[in-house]
Design an enzyme around this catalytic site. Structure first.
Site: not given
Ligand code: IMP
Length: 200
Positions: A13, A71, A154, A182
């Site tokens: 995604g 991240d 998500f 973001h």
């Molecule tokens: P990573 O950056 O893939 O390690 O993800 C960090 C975690 O932050 C994700 O698993 C979600 O729990 C949360 N997260 C990051 N961006 C989003 C978003 O756009 N929507 C909802 N949760 C988010």
């Protein structure tokens, strides 16, 4: 042949989103899997920026190519910015988001809207083949809602309320979310940084 850029993720995604936003750079954007790279990465940074840099450098050490990594996570002000860099691991990596979201709602039970401020944060790091490292960081500001809403998105999207739009980020369509999010903002900022660094 187009130059390649590796994006340090296993998440299809994210890769799609990144290809859409960085497409005009004229680079072929491939995943770690497509690049044949497998490195155990310990995300032990205490900031989003540190973790993004750790991931980008770990992959760059195995590849002679430009590497990007991100991240991201949720900061809830009332909870001293938890879950923060632990967003994916909050209450256990495999715990369903319905439960994680309900836990956050419970911890904010009785807290009025003005004190429910929160933000999604995304840091993107680029490790250039010449050793330079570029970092961008952007946020999407909002509130923790009072109940989950919406089916799109998500993670924490159903409890993240955007007052200007009077809906949760799980009620935005994907295009709106990319414009406001973001990650969308940090990626567009990175596109400008890469252009400034002469990478097009
Ligand atoms: P990573 O950056 O893939 O390690 O993800 C960090 C975690 O932050 C994700 O698993 C979600 O729990 C949360 N997260 C990051 N961006 C989003 C978003 O756009 N929507 C909802 N949760 C988010």
């Amino acid at each position: 042949m187009k130059k390649q850029m590796i994006f340090a993720t296993q998440n299809e995604g994210k890769l799609k989103e990144i290809r859409t936003i960085l497409g005009e750079l004229g680079l072929e954007i491939i995943s770690m899997g497509e690049a044949g790279i497998q490195v155990p990465i310990e995300e032990n940074g205490v900031t989003f920026e540190e973790n993004a840099v750790i991931k980008a450098k770990a992959v760059a050490a195995q590849a002679q190519a430009l590497v990007l990594a991100d991240d991201s996570g949720l900061e809830v002000d009332y909870l001293n910015k938890e879950p923060g860099v632990y967003s994916a691991r909050y209450a256990g990596e495999d715990t369903p988001y319905e439960i994680k979201n309900q836990m956050i709602l419970d911890r904010l039970s009785g807290v009025e809207q003005e004190k429910r401020t929160a933000r999604f944060v995304c840091a993107i790091a680029a490790a250039l083949p010449d050793g330079r490292v570029l970092v961008t960081r952007e946020t999407m500001e909002g509130y923790i809602g009072f109940a989950p809403a919406g089916e799109n998105g998500f993670g924490y999207d159903p409890i993240f309320y955007l007052p200007e739009y009077n809906c949760s980020s799980a009620e935005l369509d994907i295009q709106q979310k990319n414009e406001l999010s973001h990650r969308g903002k940090a990626l567009r900022a990175m596109k400008e940084e890469l252009k400034k660094a002469g990478i097009e």
